[in-house]
Enzyme design. Structure first.
Site, PDB file in Angstrom:
ATOM      1  N   ASN A   8       0.882  -1.176   0.000  1.00  0.00           N
ATOM      2  CA  ASN A   8       0.000   0.000   0.000  1.00  0.00           C
ATOM      3  C   ASN A   8       0.914   1.219   0.000  1.00  0.00           C
ATOM      4  O   ASN A   8       1.470   1.585   1.040  1.00  0.00           O
ATOM      5  CB  ASN A   8      -0.889  -0.035   1.250  1.00  0.00           C
ATOM      6  N   LYS A  15       3.351   0.802   3.090  1.00  0.00           N
ATOM      7  CA  LYS A  15       3.008  -0.240   4.062  1.00  0.00           C
ATOM      8  C   LYS A  15       3.063  -1.588   3.353  1.00  0.00           C
ATOM      9  O   LYS A  15       2.706  -1.673   2.175  1.00  0.00           O
ATOM     10  CB  LYS A  15       1.583  -0.041   4.583  1.00  0.00           C
ATOM     11  N   ARG A  91      -2.491  -2.079  -3.535  1.00  0.00           N
ATOM     12  CA  ARG A  91      -3.706  -1.289  -3.341  1.00  0.00           C
ATOM     13  C   ARG A  91      -3.631  -0.076  -4.249  1.00  0.00           C
ATOM     14  O   ARG A  91      -2.633   0.642  -4.262  1.00  0.00           O
ATOM     15  CB  ARG A  91      -3.808  -0.835  -1.894  1.00  0.00           C
ATOM     16  N   HIS A 180     -12.979   2.815   0.112  1.00  0.00           N
ATOM     17  CA  HIS A 180     -13.002   1.762   1.144  1.00  0.00           C
ATOM     18  C   HIS A 180     -13.676   0.495   0.603  1.00  0.00           C
ATOM     19  O   HIS A 180     -14.170  -0.325   1.383  1.00  0.00           O
ATOM     20  CB  HIS A 180     -13.788   2.192   2.402  1.00  0.00           C
ATOM     21  N   GLY A 210     -13.221   5.073  10.552  1.00  0.00           N
ATOM     22  CA  GLY A 210     -11.837   5.316  10.958  1.00  0.00           C
ATOM     23  C   GLY A 210     -11.605   6.800  10.877  1.00  0.00           C
ATOM     24  O   GLY A 210     -12.539   7.592  11.016  1.00  0.00           O
ATOM     25  N   GLY A 212     -10.699   8.261   8.096  1.00  0.00           N
ATOM     26  CA  GLY A 212     -11.588   8.400   6.950  1.00  0.00           C
ATOM     27  C   GLY A 212     -12.772   7.493   7.253  1.00  0.00           C
ATOM     28  O   GLY A 212     -12.583   6.410   7.806  1.00  0.00           O
ATOM     29  N   ARG A 241     -12.156  15.737   7.892  1.00  0.00           N
ATOM     30  CA  ARG A 241     -12.928  16.123   6.702  1.00  0.00           C
ATOM     31  C   ARG A 241     -14.364  16.456   7.087  1.00  0.00           C
ATOM     32  O   ARG A 241     -14.958  15.782   7.927  1.00  0.00           O
ATOM     33  CB  ARG A 241     -12.952  14.991   5.677  1.00  0.00           C
ATOM     34  N   PHE A 284     -10.654  10.179  17.980  1.00  0.00           N
ATOM     35  CA  PHE A 284     -11.835   9.966  18.812  1.00  0.00           C
ATOM     36  C   PHE A 284     -11.503   9.568  20.250  1.00  0.00           C
ATOM     37  O   PHE A 284     -12.332   9.714  21.146  1.00  0.00           O
ATOM     38  CB  PHE A 284     -12.784   8.951  18.163  1.00  0.00           C
ATOM     39  N   GLY A 331     -10.890   1.636  12.907  1.00  0.00           N
ATOM     40  CA  GLY A 331     -10.406   2.052  14.235  1.00  0.00           C
ATOM     41  C   GLY A 331     -11.499   2.375  15.235  1.00  0.00           C
ATOM     42  O   GLY A 331     -11.541   1.813  16.335  1.00  0.00           O
ATOM     43  N   LEU A 332     -12.403   3.234  14.836  1.00  0.00           N
ATOM     44  CA  LEU A 332     -13.447   3.685  15.740  1.00  0.00           C
ATOM     45  C   LEU A 332     -14.565   2.646  15.857  1.00  0.00           C
ATOM     46  O   LEU A 332     -15.014   2.313  16.957  1.00  0.00           O
ATOM     47  CB  LEU A 332     -13.962   5.006  15.165  1.00  0.00           C
ATOM     48  N   GLY A 333     -14.974   2.110  14.737  1.00  0.00           N
ATOM     49  CA  GLY A 333     -16.029   1.090  14.731  1.00  0.00           C
ATOM     50  C   GLY A 333     -15.644  -0.152  15.513  1.00  0.00           C
ATOM     51  O   GLY A 333     -16.484  -0.805  16.131  1.00  0.00           O
ATOM     52  N   ASN A 335     -13.383  -0.193  18.058  1.00  0.00           N
ATOM     53  CA  ASN A 335     -12.905   0.053  19.427  1.00  0.00           C
ATOM     54  C   ASN A 335     -13.822   0.876  20.313  1.00  0.00           C
ATOM     55  O   ASN A 335     -13.610   0.927  21.516  1.00  0.00           O
ATOM     56  CB  ASN A 335     -11.541   0.759  19.386  1.00  0.00           C
ATOM     57  N   GLU A 384      -8.255  -5.432   4.891  1.00  0.00           N
ATOM     58  CA  GLU A 384      -8.101  -5.118   3.468  1.00  0.00           C
ATOM     59  C   GLU A 384      -6.904  -5.858   2.862  1.00  0.00           C
ATOM     60  O   GLU A 384      -6.952  -6.282   1.715  1.00  0.00           O
ATOM     61  CB  GLU A 384      -7.924  -3.597   3.308  1.00  0.00           C
TER      62      GLU A 384
HETATM   63  P1  ADP Z   1      -7.472   5.360   9.247  1.00  0.00           P
HETATM   64  O1  ADP Z   1      -8.634   5.846   8.456  1.00  0.00           O
HETATM   65  O2  ADP Z   1      -6.388   6.386   9.383  1.00  0.00           O
HETATM   66  O3  ADP Z   1      -6.981   3.984   8.885  1.00  0.00           O
HETATM   67  P2  ADP Z   1      -8.253   4.100  11.751  1.00  0.00           P
HETATM   68  O4  ADP Z   1      -9.089   3.019  11.170  1.00  0.00           O
HETATM   69  O5  ADP Z   1      -6.968   3.746  12.395  1.00  0.00           O
HETATM   70  O6  ADP Z   1      -8.051   5.290  10.733  1.00  0.00           O
HETATM   71  O7  ADP Z   1      -9.178   4.839  12.846  1.00  0.00           O
HETATM   72  C1  ADP Z   1      -8.766   5.955  13.558  1.00  0.00           C
HETATM   73  C2  ADP Z   1      -9.824   6.264  14.625  1.00  0.00           C
HETATM   74  O8  ADP Z   1     -10.057   5.076  15.382  1.00  0.00           O
HETATM   75  C3  ADP Z   1      -9.388   7.341  15.613  1.00  0.00           C
HETATM   76  O9  ADP Z   1     -10.425   8.258  15.814  1.00  0.00           O
HETATM   77  C4  ADP Z   1      -9.094   6.577  16.884  1.00  0.00           C
HETATM   78  O10 ADP Z   1      -9.490   7.276  18.024  1.00  0.00           O
HETATM   79  C5  ADP Z   1      -9.901   5.312  16.767  1.00  0.00           C
HETATM   80  N1  ADP Z   1      -9.126   4.198  17.349  1.00  0.00           N
HETATM   81  C6  ADP Z   1      -8.149   3.498  16.759  1.00  0.00           C
HETATM   82  N2  ADP Z   1      -7.639   2.567  17.609  1.00  0.00           N
HETATM   83  C7  ADP Z   1      -8.312   2.714  18.768  1.00  0.00           C
HETATM   84  C8  ADP Z   1      -8.271   2.064  20.041  1.00  0.00           C
HETATM   85  N3  ADP Z   1      -7.411   1.068  20.289  1.00  0.00           N
HETATM   86  N4  ADP Z   1      -9.127   2.483  20.984  1.00  0.00           N
HETATM   87  C9  ADP Z   1     -10.009   3.466  20.744  1.00  0.00           C
HETATM   88  N5  ADP Z   1     -10.100   4.122  19.579  1.00  0.00           N
HETATM   89  C10 ADP Z   1      -9.276   3.757  18.608  1.00  0.00           C
END
Ligand code: ADP
Length: 397
Positions: A8, A15, A91, A180, A210, A212, A241, A284, A331-333, A335, A384
């Site tokens: 990527n 990456k 990618r 995505h 995430g 994005g 954004r 977040f 990331g957000l979804g 965690n 992915e």
């Molecule tokens: P990208 O689009 O850069 O790949 P990510 O999928 O890593 O982004 O998501 C980033 C978001 O996910 C951030 O807002 C971050 O706070 C949240 N996040 C990522 N890892 C964690 C974690 N371990 N605990 C809580 N929130 C997380």
């Protein structure tokens, strides 16, 4: 042994993951960063500590050379030599209307990716540099391009057209493409598997949240609508954004603040979203912490973010005449249980019920709705890279 190297490539970073396709296990992964600035390679062989290699990387050729060096290093490498790599999967961000699935890379494909660069000027040229660098250093190894946009090529015209003069679509390809796609495809397939169904049997909304963020309506296995558009700026509120807004705001604010269009676009891409609304952070985790500390900006950003996601799910329920499943990823979804719960609380009218106990998970596949919920809600960590590797193997044979 069949192994696929997944690449990527960005403008200053690269990456990678090396995946054994018999077990689908990641043998090593890493990140070459600060390419063209100074250069640093972080390489992690599976189950071992990360090795950091500080070495000048004036260009992507050097970065690929260092990645190959790390993968074959006698101490922390995972293969003897590059002949062990069956194929490379790249990618690629934008495939325009030219690509509705992954393809084996040849000169015609490279030319077509170049032609899509107009639509993704920051991404496609970087992806191509990565492809060229790998071709140079791994001559004879088959390479595959996997596009972020391809999965969404099934969207019908009514979903992808903007209501501007049609000639702009015909002349310049101005339409919604969506991004995505590899993640939405992977997650929607996992949802079907977890429900014991075929993808063609269910209607799913995938929420990739995430930095994005985008939502996708997957109707019987096909993307029929998605929230990102010509570029990834449209749709949800994201880390920095703006997502959807009245386009007239541009000229209004440019006048008030004496900004040119580049400055305005910088505001919308880099200073808006969760960062702009909260005045705290685009991350977040800081928004969560800020809410606990009673910071008004944190609550403002959280509430607007959650509301926008819920609105899209409602819209996609209408687009598909109902939904069977909702999935959260990225990331957000993956965690943030509170965000998942808040989004779903808007959807109780559709019979969506979250189980607090099941929802208290992170980063692992789980059903998080109650047994009597009319819609099954899942947490599905996206992958992915695995999808890219699978597509690559399928095309290389
Ligand atoms: P990208 O689009 O850069 O790949 P990510 O999928 O890593 O982004 O998501 C980033 C978001 O996910 C951030 O807002 C971050 O706070 C949240 N996040 C990522 N890892 C964690 C974690 N371990 N605990 C809580 N929130 C997380």
């Amino acid at each position: 042994m069949k192994k696929v190297l997944v690449i990527n490539c960005g403008s200053s970073s690269l990456k990678y993951q090396l995946i054994d396709m018999e077990t689908e296990a990641v043998e090593a992964k890493g990140l070459a960063e600060r390419i063209g600035i100074d250069g640093r390679l972080k390489h992690t062989p599976a189950g071992k500590d990360t090795v950091v290699i500080e070495e000048a990387m004036p260009d992507h050729n050097k970065a690929v050379e260092l990645v190959i060096g790390a993968l074959t290093n006698p101490e922390y490498g995972v293969i003897k030599d590059m002949s062990e790599i069956t194929a490379v999967g790249h990618r690629v961000v934008h495939g325009g209307e030219k690509f509705n699935s992954s393809v084996l890379i040849n000169e015609d494909v490279i030319k077509a990716i170049e032609e899509c660069s107009d639509l993704a000027p920051l991404h496609n040229p970087a992806n191509l540099i990565g492809i060229r660098a790998c071709q140079k250093l791994m001559p004879g190894t088959p390479m595959v391009a996997v596009f972020d946009t391809a999965f969404h090529q099934t969207m019908p015209e009514k979903a992808f057209l903007y209501a501007i003069p049609y000639k702009y679509y015909e002349q310049y390809g101005v339409r919604r493409y969506g991004f995505h796609g590899t993640s939405h495809r992977y997650v929607s397939e996992r949802v079907a598997a977890l429900m014991g169904k075929k993808p063609e049997e269910i209607r799913t909304v995938v929420c990739h949240l995430g930095n994005g963020a985008s939502v996708c309506a997957v109707d019987h296995g096909k993307s029929v609508d998605t929230s990102m558009g010509l570029t990834p700026l449209e749709g949800l509120i994201m880390g920095t954004r703006s997502g959807d807004m009245d386009p007239a705001i541009l000229s209004y604010l440019m006048g008030k603040e004496h900004m040119n269009i580049d400055q305005m676009m910088d505001v919308l891409n880099k200073q808006s979203g969760v960062l702009g609304l909260s005045g705290i952070s685009s991350d977040f985790r800081d928004i969560e912490a800020g809410q606990k500390e009673g910071k008004a900006g944190a609550k403002r950003a959280n509430d607007a973010f959650v509301y926008r996601v819920a609105k899209f799910i409602g819209a996609y329920a209408a687009a598909m005449n109902g939904i069977d499943a909702i999935a959260f990823t990225a990331g957000l979804g993956e965690n943030n249980a509170a965000v998942r719960k808040e989004i779903c609380s808007y959807l109780e009218f559709m019979g969506v019920k979250i189980c607090d106990k099941r929802n208290a998970v992170r980063g692992t596949e789980a059903l998080i709705s109650t047994d009597d919920s009319k819609v099954s809600v899942f947490l599905i960590p996206t992958n992915e890279e695995l999808m890219i590797a699978r597509d690559t193997m399928e095309l290389v044979g």
